[in-house]
Design an enzyme around this catalytic site. Structure first.
Site, PDB file in Angstrom:
ATOM      1  N   LYS A  43       0.858  -1.196   0.000  1.00  7.40           N
ATOM      2  CA  LYS A  43       0.000   0.000   0.000  1.00  7.40           C
ATOM      3  C   LYS A  43       0.881   1.228   0.000  1.00  7.40           C
ATOM      4  O   LYS A  43       2.011   1.189   0.488  1.00  7.40           O
ATOM      5  CB  LYS A  43      -0.873   0.025   1.256  1.00  7.40           C
ATOM      6  CG  LYS A  43      -2.116   0.875   1.119  1.00  7.40           C
ATOM      7  CD  LYS A  43      -3.230   0.104   0.449  1.00  7.40           C
ATOM      8  CE  LYS A  43      -4.436   0.947   0.124  1.00  7.40           C
ATOM      9  NZ  LYS A  43      -5.569   0.105  -0.276  1.00  7.40           N
ATOM     10  N   ASP A  98      -7.052   4.298  -4.503  1.00  7.94           N
ATOM     11  CA  ASP A  98      -7.679   4.170  -3.182  1.00  7.94           C
ATOM     12  C   ASP A  98      -8.311   5.545  -2.917  1.00  7.94           C
ATOM     13  O   ASP A  98      -8.575   6.294  -3.872  1.00  7.94           O
ATOM     14  CB  ASP A  98      -6.644   3.789  -2.111  1.00  7.94           C
ATOM     15  CG  ASP A  98      -7.299   3.311  -0.806  1.00  7.94           C
ATOM     16  OD1 ASP A  98      -7.746   2.154  -0.749  1.00  7.94           O
ATOM     17  OD2 ASP A  98      -7.395   4.106   0.152  1.00  7.94           O
TER      18      ASP A  98
HETATM   19  P1  NDP Z   1     -12.924   7.895  -2.759  1.00  6.66           P
HETATM   20  O1  NDP Z   1     -11.867   8.877  -2.571  1.00  6.66           O
HETATM   21  O2  NDP Z   1     -13.505   7.692  -4.113  1.00  6.66           O
HETATM   22  O3  NDP Z   1     -14.145   8.200  -1.776  1.00  6.66           O
HETATM   23  C1  NDP Z   1     -13.954   8.258  -0.402  1.00  6.66           C
HETATM   24  C2  NDP Z   1     -15.282   8.603   0.260  1.00  6.66           C
HETATM   25  O4  NDP Z   1     -15.148   8.445   1.661  1.00  6.66           O
HETATM   26  C3  NDP Z   1     -15.691  10.042   0.023  1.00  6.66           C
HETATM   27  O5  NDP Z   1     -17.082  10.134   0.054  1.00  6.66           O
HETATM   28  C4  NDP Z   1     -15.055  10.749   1.229  1.00  6.66           C
HETATM   29  O6  NDP Z   1     -15.658  11.981   1.569  1.00  6.66           O
HETATM   30  C5  NDP Z   1     -15.269   9.718   2.308  1.00  6.66           C
HETATM   31  N1  NDP Z   1     -14.228   9.852   3.322  1.00  6.66           N
HETATM   32  C6  NDP Z   1     -12.888   9.719   3.128  1.00  6.66           C
HETATM   33  N2  NDP Z   1     -12.221   9.956   4.255  1.00  6.66           N
HETATM   34  C7  NDP Z   1     -13.153  10.244   5.170  1.00  6.66           C
HETATM   35  C8  NDP Z   1     -13.073  10.581   6.543  1.00  6.66           C
HETATM   36  N3  NDP Z   1     -11.897  10.678   7.181  1.00  6.66           N
HETATM   37  N4  NDP Z   1     -14.255  10.784   7.190  1.00  6.66           N
HETATM   38  C9  NDP Z   1     -15.438  10.693   6.538  1.00  6.66           C
HETATM   39  N5  NDP Z   1     -15.551  10.382   5.242  1.00  6.66           N
HETATM   40  C10 NDP Z   1     -14.425  10.170   4.584  1.00  6.66           C
HETATM   41  O7  NDP Z   1     -12.348   6.522  -2.204  1.00  6.66           O
HETATM   42  P2  NDP Z   1     -12.848   5.019  -2.468  1.00  6.66           P
HETATM   43  O8  NDP Z   1     -14.306   4.978  -2.673  1.00  6.66           O
HETATM   44  O9  NDP Z   1     -11.948   4.429  -3.481  1.00  6.66           O
HETATM   45  O10 NDP Z   1     -12.468   4.343  -1.067  1.00  6.66           O
HETATM   46  C11 NDP Z   1     -13.381   4.242   0.009  1.00  6.66           C
HETATM   47  C12 NDP Z   1     -12.942   3.132   0.954  1.00  6.66           C
HETATM   48  O11 NDP Z   1     -12.920   1.891   0.246  1.00  6.66           O
HETATM   49  C13 NDP Z   1     -11.544   3.281   1.551  1.00  6.66           C
HETATM   50  O12 NDP Z   1     -11.545   2.719   2.840  1.00  6.66           O
HETATM   51  C14 NDP Z   1     -10.686   2.430   0.631  1.00  6.66           C
HETATM   52  O13 NDP Z   1      -9.512   1.995   1.276  1.00  6.66           O
HETATM   53  C15 NDP Z   1     -11.645   1.277   0.366  1.00  6.66           C
HETATM   54  N6  NDP Z   1     -11.379   0.472  -0.813  1.00  6.66           N
HETATM   55  C16 NDP Z   1     -11.254   1.036  -2.050  1.00  6.66           C
HETATM   56  C17 NDP Z   1     -11.068   0.242  -3.157  1.00  6.66           C
HETATM   57  C18 NDP Z   1     -11.003   0.798  -4.530  1.00  6.66           C
HETATM   58  O14 NDP Z   1     -10.920   0.013  -5.465  1.00  6.66           O
HETATM   59  N7  NDP Z   1     -11.072   2.100  -4.725  1.00  6.66           N
HETATM   60  C19 NDP Z   1     -10.918  -1.224  -3.027  1.00  6.66           C
HETATM   61  C20 NDP Z   1     -11.150  -1.726  -1.699  1.00  6.66           C
HETATM   62  C21 NDP Z   1     -11.342  -0.887  -0.649  1.00  6.66           C
HETATM   63  P3  NDP Z   1     -14.940  13.368   1.170  1.00  6.66           P
HETATM   64  O15 NDP Z   1     -15.062  13.462  -0.311  1.00  6.66           O
HETATM   65  O16 NDP Z   1     -15.685  14.396   1.908  1.00  6.66           O
HETATM   66  O17 NDP Z   1     -13.514  13.239   1.620  1.00  6.66           O
HETATM   67  O1  2IT Z   2      -7.967  -1.565  -0.740  1.00  5.31           O
HETATM   68  C1  2IT Z   2      -7.923  -2.047  -1.891  1.00  5.31           C
HETATM   69  O2  2IT Z   2      -8.066  -3.251  -2.102  1.00  5.31           O
HETATM   70  C2  2IT Z   2      -7.705  -1.128  -3.019  1.00  5.31           C
HETATM   71  N1  2IT Z   2      -7.634   0.084  -2.808  1.00  5.31           N
HETATM   72  C3  2IT Z   2      -7.551  -1.659  -4.410  1.00  5.31           C
HETATM   73  C4  2IT Z   2      -6.142  -2.096  -4.649  1.00  5.31           C
HETATM   74  C5  2IT Z   2      -5.830  -2.528  -6.056  1.00  5.31           C
HETATM   75  O3  2IT Z   2      -4.656  -2.844  -6.268  1.00  5.31           O
HETATM   76  O4  2IT Z   2      -6.695  -2.544  -6.920  1.00  5.31           O
END
Ligand code: NDP
Ligand code: 2IT
Length: 448
Positions: free
Chosen positions: A129, A169
């Site tokens: 990561k 992420d």
């Molecule tokens: P994005 O940046 O697209 O969206 C993040 C969302 O979460 C936004 O709505 C943001 O609000 C909110 N958020 C972030 N930080 C905070 C905080 N400290 N408090 C409250 N709300 C918060 O990210 P993703 O959708 O890609 O990721 C979301 C989660 O999913 C994370 O935990 C990530 O690690 C996990 N994840 C992502 C994957 C991927 O493929 N993208 C795969 C697996 C897991 P705001 O815009 O106001 O900051």
């Molecule tokens: O938390 C996760 O699994 C991710 N942000 C996706 C990682 C990836 O390599 O697609």
């Protein structure tokens, strides 16, 4: 469940001593240790091979300066991280997070969990990561580009298609991956599958954008089915409104549920008629604005300040899709008191240990992040396969493979929970199933 195994308690003590000021990392390790107790008791060979001590120490941690110039000409400096946690079963693989809260503890907890998650996908990917404390909010496109180029200038020395393959992420989507990729290609003069989540015109995979959210719903659907339930006519709350949340909302709706609330870090919207996802996509994917704008599209909806209060919204199923520790004991109790019977995690480690205790005490179905959100990285694995073959599959082919992987991950969680005497504890099932493949590989490869 409590940690009582003396050997694991001692290793945990050493981890705490060696990593002071890393609460998120310790939280992630503690959860895994608690669920590995029955394995440790059955498998002295794993203990003798030092697998546990090695698993909790990253293979390599890189911390670097990221200087960049803002639009006014001022020099800014952020801190960059890449933690290459474990390469026992494949090249390091995991996303890059850009958020002001990023620090070593957060990147390490994510890299540690990624190792188990990637193992669960059944694809050959190790765990890693990265990220930076850079805040993308309010930055111009040009500032984002200059930051990403500077970040990659250092990172490019440490990654590669057969070595370490980053992706998105929080704060990193197709735009940022594009800038990372362009800079890597320029520095190395190589067009390779060094990043996933790429744009569709230059090696990205169809369905990668949707994969984490869709995969979360495929996994949750299996868990519901195994317990005599389904998404049909269920009321769902999804926290966050980013990549994972949006496509979780889309698939849950397609499977017959009504999503009534979504959030961002400022607050949440409640729409009793069901969230208008086109409005959310316009606000978040196109305009990059706050979720409070939703009321312009749906004047009858409500906006409430304070994202944590989203858990007071009455629902059957909750899908936390924002960030770590967003759902605490108070939130979990509010959910349970309102009749919620299922929590399935799109975000990484969104539930605090107190929240998880509530789920088990109340007999709720709990889909743990490492399993439930593995669809994103699984599809990244499929992007790597397509890049290696220099071919691309159709949306339907990728989606079908993703579905198959999520079904098999649920099956593994279920089977391992039963095999180790904790039926229905999918958290234990996921941790043990993910662990076994990594542990066998580490043992076979010797003390490296
Ligand atoms: P994005 O940046 O697209 O969206 C993040 C969302 O979460 C936004 O709505 C943001 O609000 C909110 N958020 C972030 N930080 C905070 C905080 N400290 N408090 C409250 N709300 C918060 O990210 P993703 O959708 O890609 O990721 C979301 C989660 O999913 C994370 O935990 C990530 O690690 C996990 N994840 C992502 C994957 C991927 O493929 N993208 C795969 C697996 C897991 P705001 O815009 O106001 O900051
Ligand atoms: O938390 C996760 O699994 C991710 N942000 C996706 C990682 C990836 O390599 O697609």
């Amino acid at each position: 469940m409590k940690l009582t195994n003396e050997y694991l308690l001692n290793v945990l003590k050493a981890v705490e001593k060696r990593n002071p000021n890393e609460p998120e990392f310790i939280q992630a390790v503690t959860e895994v240790f608690v669920t590995l107790q029955p394995v440790i008791e059955k498998r002295p060979d794993v203990v003798e091979a030092g697998v546990i001590e090695r698993l909790v120490e990253p293979e390599r941690q890189i911390i670097f300066r990221v200087p960049w110039v803002d639009d006014s000409g001022a020099v800014k400096v952020n801190r960059g991280f890449r933690v290459q946690f474990n390469s026992a079963i494949g090249p390091y693989k995991g996303g890059i997070r850009l958020h002001p809260s990023v620090n070593l503890s957060i990147i390490k907890f994510l890299g540690f969990e990624q190792t188990f998650k990637n193992s669960l996908t059944t694809l050959p990917m190790g765990g890693g990561k990265g990220g930076s404390d850079f805040d993308p909010k309010g930055k111009s496109d040009a500032e984002i580009m200059r930051f990403c180029q500077s970040f990659m200038t250092e990172l490019s020395r440490h990654i590669g298609a057969d070595c370490d393959v980053p992706a998105g992420d929080i704060g990193v989507g197709a735009r940022e991956v594009g800038y990372f990729f362009g800079q890597y290609k320029r520095l190395r003069n190589e067009f390779t599958g060094v990043l996933t989540g790429k744009g569709l015109t230059y090696g990205g995979s169809l369905a990668r954008k949707q994969a984490t959210g869709f995969g979360l719903c495929y996994y949750t659907n299996e868990m519901l089915k195994a317990n005599g339930k389904s998404f049909k006519d269920q009321t769902v709350v999804v926290s966050g409104s980013g990549n994972v949340a949006i496509y979780a909302c889309e698939k849950a709706t397609e499977l017959g549920a009504k999503v009534v609330a979504m959030s961002d870090s400022n607050g949440y919207v409640y729409d009793k008629d069901g969230i208008d996802l086109d409005a959310i996509k316009q606000i978040k994917e196109v305009e990059r604005k706050r979720i409070s704008e939703y009321l312009k599209y749906r004047p009858n909806a409500e906006y409430h300040e304070g994202s944590k209060n989203i858990w007071t919204v009455k629902c059957d199923i909750a899908l936390p899709c924002a960030t770590q520790n967003e759902l605490d004991g108070v939130g979990a109790k509010a959910l349970a008191d309102n009749g919620c019977y299922c929590v399935s995690e799109g975000a990484n480690m969104p539930s605090t240990p107190e929240a998880i205790e509530v789920y088990f005490a109340k007999g709720m179905l709990y889909g743990p992040a490492k399993a439930a959100n593995a669809g994103g990285v699984a599809t990244s694995g499929l992007e790597m396969t397509q890049n290696s073959m220099r071919l691309s599959w159709t949306f339907e082919e990728v989606d079908e493979k993703l579905k198959g992987i999520m079904v098999s991950i649920f099956k593994a969680c279920d089977e391992y929970s039963k095999a180790y005497g904790m039926p229905g504890n999918y958290m234990a099932g996921a941790n043990i199933a993910g662990f076994m493949k990594v542990a066998e590989s580490m043992k076979a490869q010797g003390a490296v």
